[in-house]
Write a protein that holds these residues in place. Structure first.
Motif, short mmCIF file in Angstrom:
data_model
loop_
_atom_site.label_atom_id
_atom_site.label_comp_id
_atom_site.label_asym_id
_atom_site.label_seq_id
_atom_site.Cartn_x
_atom_site.Cartn_y
_atom_site.Cartn_z
N GLU A 158 0.84 -1.20 0.00
CA GLU A 158 0.00 0.00 0.00
C GLU A 158 0.87 1.25 0.00
OE1 GLU A 158 -2.69 0.26 3.31
OE2 GLU A 158 -3.03 2.37 2.89
N SER A 161 2.25 1.54 -3.69
CA SER A 161 1.38 1.71 -4.84
C SER A 161 0.07 2.41 -4.52
CB SER A 161 1.06 0.34 -5.44
OG SER A 161 0.27 -0.38 -4.54
N GLY A 162 -0.37 2.38 -3.29
CA GLY A 162 -1.63 3.02 -2.95
C GLY A 162 -2.79 2.05 -2.83
N GLY A 163 -2.62 0.83 -3.30
CA GLY A 163 -3.69 -0.14 -3.19
C GLY A 163 -3.20 -1.34 -2.41
N THR A 166 -5.38 -4.37 -4.88
CA THR A 166 -5.37 -4.04 -6.31
C THR A 166 -4.30 -2.97 -6.54
OG1 THR A 166 -7.11 -2.45 -5.87
CG2 THR A 166 -7.78 -4.57 -6.70
N PRO A 167 -3.03 -3.35 -6.46
CA PRO A 167 -1.97 -2.32 -6.53
C PRO A 167 -1.80 -1.69 -7.90
CG PRO A 167 -1.01 -4.48 -6.25
CD PRO A 167 -2.47 -4.68 -6.17
N GLN B 42 -1.67 4.72 4.26
CA GLN B 42 -0.37 5.17 3.77
C GLN B 42 -0.55 6.41 2.90
OE1 GLN B 42 2.34 3.67 4.80
NE2 GLN B 42 1.24 2.07 5.89
N PRO B 43 0.50 7.22 2.75
CA PRO B 43 0.35 8.48 2.01
C PRO B 43 -0.15 8.31 0.58
CG PRO B 43 2.45 8.44 3.13
CD PRO B 43 1.84 7.10 3.35
N ARG B 44 0.18 7.18 -0.04
CA ARG B 44 -0.26 7.00 -1.43
C ARG B 44 -1.61 6.32 -1.54
NH1 ARG B 44 5.32 5.07 -4.42
NH2 ARG B 44 6.48 6.95 -3.97
N TYR B 45 -2.28 6.14 -0.44
CA TYR B 45 -3.54 5.41 -0.46
C TYR B 45 -4.53 6.05 -1.44
CZ TYR B 45 -7.78 3.19 1.22
OH TYR B 45 -8.95 2.49 1.28
N ARG B 46 -5.28 5.23 -2.13
CA ARG B 46 -6.21 5.74 -3.13
C ARG B 46 -7.64 5.66 -2.59
NH1 ARG B 46 -2.85 2.49 -7.03
NH2 ARG B 46 -4.41 0.87 -6.89
N PHE B 110 -10.85 2.77 -8.32
CA PHE B 110 -9.76 3.36 -7.53
C PHE B 110 -8.39 2.90 -8.03
CE2 PHE B 110 -13.53 3.27 -4.92
CZ PHE B 110 -13.59 4.56 -4.45
#
Lengths: 406, 182
Positions: A158, A161-163, A166-167, B42-46, B110
């Protein structure tokens, strides 16, 4: 017997026919130990399985058709949802197939990060396998410990990638973004605690007599049969066939890493279990080596017509902005041709066949899902076993229904 | 004799396992008491999207449709509008703005492609993840729901610092004063 059944051709077997000593038991699709929505038609003689027929398709989403309507870069998000326990592996095989068609050179840092993330994902995938496998057989606490380890890995994915599940981290020609600051220290922190967690699993599961007697000598498949049924991954290596695409057909620089391929010869649930447990240690070794190799450098290939430019470049330079608009709005043209690329995913050989007609959208994308092929061997493994052992055999196959049905 | 040894070995396995399990009790917990305790993202969380404004409150979006073109699930709907008025009276920062900007969260997956596509940094992923509604029509979010000046943020998350390590949320909870470790 109804008329419809009588009119069937002779070679078609009818399962709902009442037999004198056999009964048909429908296991799933809501059964918790079928790992999703798998339905098994079990023909039982007492408690012995005479025949087991997997019935799939409950999770069918038409992904392979969907790829034909999406641009190449948009297809990455669909691959996340196939094998949802190993999304980075799916991303990797998809982008590598497209890169093969485009003949892109991937920079070294991007390659190393790919290997690093894929091996972390492999550990996470094996943690889910171990947890659910133990839960099926009756060991509850292992499940919690496994998911704790997986949680650490998902947090790292996470942060990069933010996911979480589902990265979509890999892009055609490189990575989405560079690793965040402090990722390496987090990764090291995880690795420090990982061996301790593996010790826990060895104590709770591997050294447990109850576990051994539940798994030894069950679901045996010989090496010839395993090859005949097309098994790959730990299921094949549990039968004594030494095949691993990371070593035999290396990609992303796997040939430069030092690791072993665990092989067991028994071909039963216990052997497959041991192979996967040892694979966790090998992945741990690869992650450690990849961390040492991480050096600053470019993370995207030098192909301005394919790879999105840097955001700073895009704001300052007109040509970068034009490329940015063109890539996002129209996609990039991929040279005509067809390609098959396979990687060693956590469950076996994950292959993608991609055909391009020269436009921005693929003409055909087909996946060779390891779970789908491995599930075929379930009838062979479970014939003559008890009903309770079928649960153990399904667990040892490590199937994900999202990949089987696609 | 074999039964006796079986019983002995099984008992030993159970005792060893229980010993290991019980020794986990005093260790740190990895579960979060959501929603009583905020979740660390996390900072990059979508999460839910944010439409940004510049320092004078003018919308950054110029309705170039790149986000809609990049979207794999086709969930963004835009209607552009020219706005020739001087900067002070305009809605947007530039002479063109999005009159309608809808995101259908029934379709959004997302993936972050719209954020990657935006040349003006007008759209980013926020951290809001509590977007469940009782009515499916409410999943269609308009500009009023998405603008950073108007979007309601939940209190149930906390964004980790970019250099924090993964188990930071447990330290954070300790510092607030909620007893989390036994």
């Amino acid at each position: 017997m109804s008329v419809a059944v009588e009119n069937l051709p002779k070679d078609v077997e009818v399962l709902d026919q009442p037999l004198e000593s056999e009964m048909t038991l429908s296991m799933g699709p809501q059964h918790p130990s079928t790992h999703g929505v798998l339905r098994l038609d079990l023909r039982l003689d007492g408690e012995l399985v005479v025949k087991a027929i997997p019935d799939i398709g409950y999770l069918h989403t038409g992904m392979e058709k969907l790829f034909e309507y999406k641009k190449y870069q948009q297809g990455i998000v669909i691959t996340d949802r196939m094998d949802y326990l190993n999304p980075l592996g799916n991303n990797l095989v998809y982008v590598m197939a497209a890169e093969k068609l485009l003949q892109l050179e991937i920079p070294e840092r991007a390659q190393t990060v790919r290997v690093l993330m894929c091996e972390l994902q492999r550990i996470a995938s094996h943690m889910v396998w171990l947890g659910t496998h133990c839960l099926d057989i009756g060991a509850m606490s292992v499940f919690f410990f496994c998911f704790r380890e997986r949680e650490k890995i998902l947090n790292m994915i996470e942060s990069a990638s933010g996911g979480r599940m589902t990265p979509s981290y890999f892009r055609i020609g490189g990575l989405m973004m560079d690793l965040p600051a402090g990722f390496e220290s987090r990764c090291k922190q995880f690795l420090d605690g990982f061996l301790d967690a593996m010790n826990t699993f060895e104590t709770l599961v591997t050294g447990n007599t109850i576990w051994q007697s539940r798994t030894q000598g069950i679901g045996i498949i010989s090496s010839e049969e395993a090859i005949d049924w097309g098994l790959t991954g730990p299921c094949l290596r549990g039968s004594g066939v030494d095949l691993d695409l990371r070593r035999d057909n290396p990609y992303s620089g796997y040939e430069t890493y030092d690791f072993e391929i665990p092989v067991e010869n028994d071909g039963d649930v216990w052997a497959r279990f041991k192979v996967r447990m040892r694979e966790c240690y090998e992945s741990y070794k690869i992650v450690k080596q990849a961390l040492e190799r991480l050096k600053p450098g470019p993370i995207k290939a030098d192909a301005p017509k394919v790879v999105l430019p840097d955001r700073d470049d895009m704001r300052k330079h007109m040509d970068s902005l034009i490329h940015h608009f063109l890539i996002v709005a129209e996609g990039f043209n991929v040279p005509e041709g067809e390609v098959y690329h396979a990687i060693e995913a956590s469950k076996g050989e994950l292959g993608v066949y991609m055909k391009s007609n020269g436009g921005p959208k693929p003409e055909r994308v087909h996946f060779r899902g390891p779970s789908f092929v491995n599930l075929q061997a379930l009838p062979v493994m479970s014939e003559g076993e008890m009903v309770a052992d079928v649960v153990a055999i399904i667990g040892s196959l490590d199937i994900v229904l999202g990949e089987i049905d696609r | 004799m074999s039964i006796l040894s079986d019983v002995f070995k099984s008992t030993k396995a159970v005792i060893l396992g229980m010993k290991r399990t019980l020794s986990e009790i005093p260790r740190e917990k990895w579960t979060v008491q959501y929603p009583d305790v905020p979740v660390t993202v996390q900072p990059r969380y979508r999460g839910q999207h944010l439409l940004h404004v510049d320092e004078n409150g003018k919308e950054k979006c110029v309705a170039c449709y790149l986000c809609a073109a990049a979207c794999p699930s086709e969930c963004i709907y835009i209607e552009a509008q020219d706005d020739p008025r001087p900067y002070e009276e305009r809605v947007g920062r530039d002479e063109r703005y999005a009159k309608v900007y809808n995101i259908d969260y029934g379709r959004c997956i997302f993936c972050g492609f719209c954020v990657e596509a935006c040349p003006k940094d007008a759209i980013t992923h926020g951290y809001n993840f509590e977007i469940s509604v009782y009515n499916r029509a409410d999943l269609l979010k308009t500009k009023d729901d998405l603008l950073i000046t108007k979007q309601k943020q939940s209190k149930n998350y906390r964004v980790a610092l970019s250099t924090e390590d993964v188990d930071s949320e447990y330290k954070e909870v300790d510092s607030v004063g909620i007893k989390f470790r036994l």
